[in-house]
Design a protein around this motif. Structure first.
Motif, PDB file in Angstrom:
ATOM      1  N   UNK A   1     -55.200  20.540  12.844  1.00 43.20           N
ATOM      2  CA  UNK A   1     -54.737  19.269  13.105  1.00 43.20           C
ATOM      3  C   UNK A   1     -55.236  18.541  14.249  1.00 43.20           C
ATOM      4  N   UNK A   2     -55.945  19.027  15.019  1.00 45.27           N
ATOM      5  CA  UNK A   2     -56.175  18.576  16.434  1.00 45.27           C
ATOM      6  C   UNK A   2     -57.864  18.050  16.205  1.00 45.27           C
ATOM      7  N   UNK A   3     -58.013  16.967  16.809  1.00 46.62           N
ATOM      8  CA  UNK A   3     -59.465  16.058  16.871  1.00 46.62           C
ATOM      9  C   UNK A   3     -60.376  16.615  17.932  1.00 46.62           C
ATOM     10  N   UNK A   4     -61.689  17.189  17.415  1.00 48.96           N
ATOM     11  CA  UNK A   4     -62.629  17.444  18.283  1.00 48.96           C
ATOM     12  C   UNK A   4     -63.968  16.941  18.079  1.00 48.96           C
ATOM     13  N   UNK A   5     -64.731  17.094  19.038  1.00 50.99           N
ATOM     14  CA  UNK A   5     -66.316  16.617  18.391  1.00 50.99           C
ATOM     15  C   UNK A   5     -66.569  17.779  17.727  1.00 50.99           C
ATOM     16  N   UNK A   6     -67.874  17.453  17.069  1.00 46.23           N
ATOM     17  CA  UNK A   6     -68.470  18.543  16.193  1.00 46.23           C
ATOM     18  C   UNK A   6     -68.688  19.718  16.561  1.00 46.23           C
ATOM     19  N   UNK A   7     -69.069  19.846  17.735  1.00 43.15           N
ATOM     20  CA  UNK A   7     -69.239  21.278  18.334  1.00 43.15           C
ATOM     21  C   UNK A   7     -68.077  21.956  18.941  1.00 43.15           C
ATOM     22  N   UNK A   8     -67.071  21.349  18.709  1.00 46.99           N
ATOM     23  CA  UNK A   8     -65.666  21.939  19.436  1.00 46.99           C
ATOM     24  C   UNK A   8     -65.714  22.073  20.938  1.00 46.99           C
ATOM     25  N   UNK A   9     -66.409  21.335  21.585  1.00 48.92           N
ATOM     26  CA  UNK A   9     -66.443  21.421  23.035  1.00 48.92           C
ATOM     27  C   UNK A   9     -65.598  20.244  23.633  1.00 48.92           C
ATOM     28  N   UNK A  10     -65.301  19.386  22.791  1.00 52.81           N
ATOM     29  CA  UNK A  10     -64.628  18.315  23.508  1.00 52.81           C
ATOM     30  C   UNK A  10     -63.177  18.186  22.597  1.00 52.81           C
ATOM     31  N   UNK A  11     -61.937  18.566  23.168  1.00 50.15           N
ATOM     32  CA  UNK A  11     -60.688  18.111  22.488  1.00 50.15           C
ATOM     33  C   UNK A  11     -60.536  16.555  22.585  1.00 50.15           C
ATOM     34  N   UNK A  12     -60.538  15.964  21.623  1.00 52.59           N
ATOM     35  CA  UNK A  12     -60.273  14.557  21.569  1.00 52.59           C
ATOM     36  C   UNK A  12     -58.633  13.930  21.609  1.00 52.59           C
ATOM     37  N   UNK A  13     -58.206  14.579  20.746  1.00 52.95           N
ATOM     38  CA  UNK A  13     -56.865  13.956  20.440  1.00 52.95           C
ATOM     39  C   UNK A  13     -55.936  15.019  19.830  1.00 52.95           C
ATOM     40  N   UNK A  14     -54.775  15.365  20.463  1.00 51.13           N
ATOM     41  CA  UNK A  14     -53.570  16.163  19.844  1.00 51.13           C
ATOM     42  C   UNK A  14     -52.510  15.109  19.212  1.00 51.13           C
ATOM     43  N   UNK A  15     -52.345  15.289  17.964  1.00 50.98           N
ATOM     44  CA  UNK A  15     -51.693  14.235  17.256  1.00 50.98           C
ATOM     45  C   UNK A  15     -50.059  14.487  17.915  1.00 50.98           C
ATOM     46  N   UNK A  16     -49.586  13.084  18.311  1.00 45.74           N
ATOM     47  CA  UNK A  16     -48.260  12.827  18.717  1.00 45.74           C
ATOM     48  C   UNK A  16     -47.155  13.539  18.051  1.00 45.74           C
ATOM     49  N   UNK A  17     -47.369  13.812  16.976  1.00 48.84           N
ATOM     50  CA  UNK A  17     -46.061  14.369  16.071  1.00 48.84           C
ATOM     51  C   UNK A  17     -46.375  16.060  15.846  1.00 48.84           C
ATOM     52  N   UNK A  18     -47.220  16.577  16.604  1.00 50.41           N
ATOM     53  CA  UNK A  18     -47.536  18.030  16.244  1.00 50.41           C
ATOM     54  C   UNK A  18     -46.331  18.864  16.961  1.00 50.41           C
ATOM     55  N   UNK A  19     -45.848  19.678  16.271  1.00 48.81           N
ATOM     56  CA  UNK A  19     -44.721  20.271  16.625  1.00 48.81           C
ATOM     57  C   UNK A  19     -45.154  21.766  17.356  1.00 48.81           C
ATOM     58  N   UNK A  20     -44.510  22.318  18.309  1.00 46.79           N
ATOM     59  CA  UNK A  20     -44.736  23.215  18.867  1.00 46.79           C
ATOM     60  C   UNK A  20     -45.718  23.505  20.015  1.00 46.79           C
ATOM     61  N   UNK A  21     -46.176  24.688  20.446  1.00 45.04           N
ATOM     62  CA  UNK A  21     -46.903  24.866  21.359  1.00 45.04           C
ATOM     63  C   UNK A  21     -48.339  24.745  21.008  1.00 45.04           C
ATOM     64  N   UNK A  22     -49.350  24.597  21.752  1.00 42.06           N
ATOM     65  CA  UNK A  22     -50.945  24.569  21.274  1.00 42.06           C
ATOM     66  C   UNK A  22     -51.670  25.118  22.369  1.00 42.06           C
ATOM     67  N   UNK A  23     -52.529  25.955  21.995  1.00 42.20           N
ATOM     68  CA  UNK A  23     -53.444  26.501  22.825  1.00 42.20           C
ATOM     69  C   UNK A  23     -54.845  25.941  22.759  1.00 42.20           C
TER      70      UNK A  23
END
Length: 93
Positions: free
Chosen positions: A34-56
């Motif tokens: 549910x988290x937005x990345x660039x195609x290569x998964x090297x840039x994390x673009x956006x963690x959605x505001x309603x995402x519950x819990x922790x995220x690594x």
């Protein structure tokens, strides 16, 4: 799968957004858990505001976009505008 550009603050104030889903055929963006990345998964673009819990953040990430966690809050604080600014960045622990 045709989105090739997402504007700055496109997800601003989307506190109820729990996941961002990207078509696997998109040539520019991808999503994991549910988290937005660039195609290569090297840039994390956006963690959605309603995402519950922790995220690594995955080990593949070498860059985090400006404001990627700006709208992430503790679930019990999400609906209290007075406390939102005190809880930025809690998607990452």
């Amino acid at each position: 799968n045709s989105v090739t550009s997402i504007g700055v603050d496109a997800f601003a104030s989307c506190y109820g957004l729990t996941a961002i889903t990207v078509d696997a055929l998109n040539s520019v963006y991808s999503s994991v858990a549910g988290v937005l990345f660039d195609k290569s998964h090297t840039t994390l673009i956006q963690c959605p505001g309603g995402k519950a819990g922790s995220y690594t953040v995955p080990n593949s990430v070498t860059s985090i976009g400006n404001g990627a966690f700006s709208f992430c809050y503790q679930p019990d604080q999400r609906h209290d505008p007075q406390q939102r600014h005190q809880h930025r960045g809690l998607c990452v622990l």
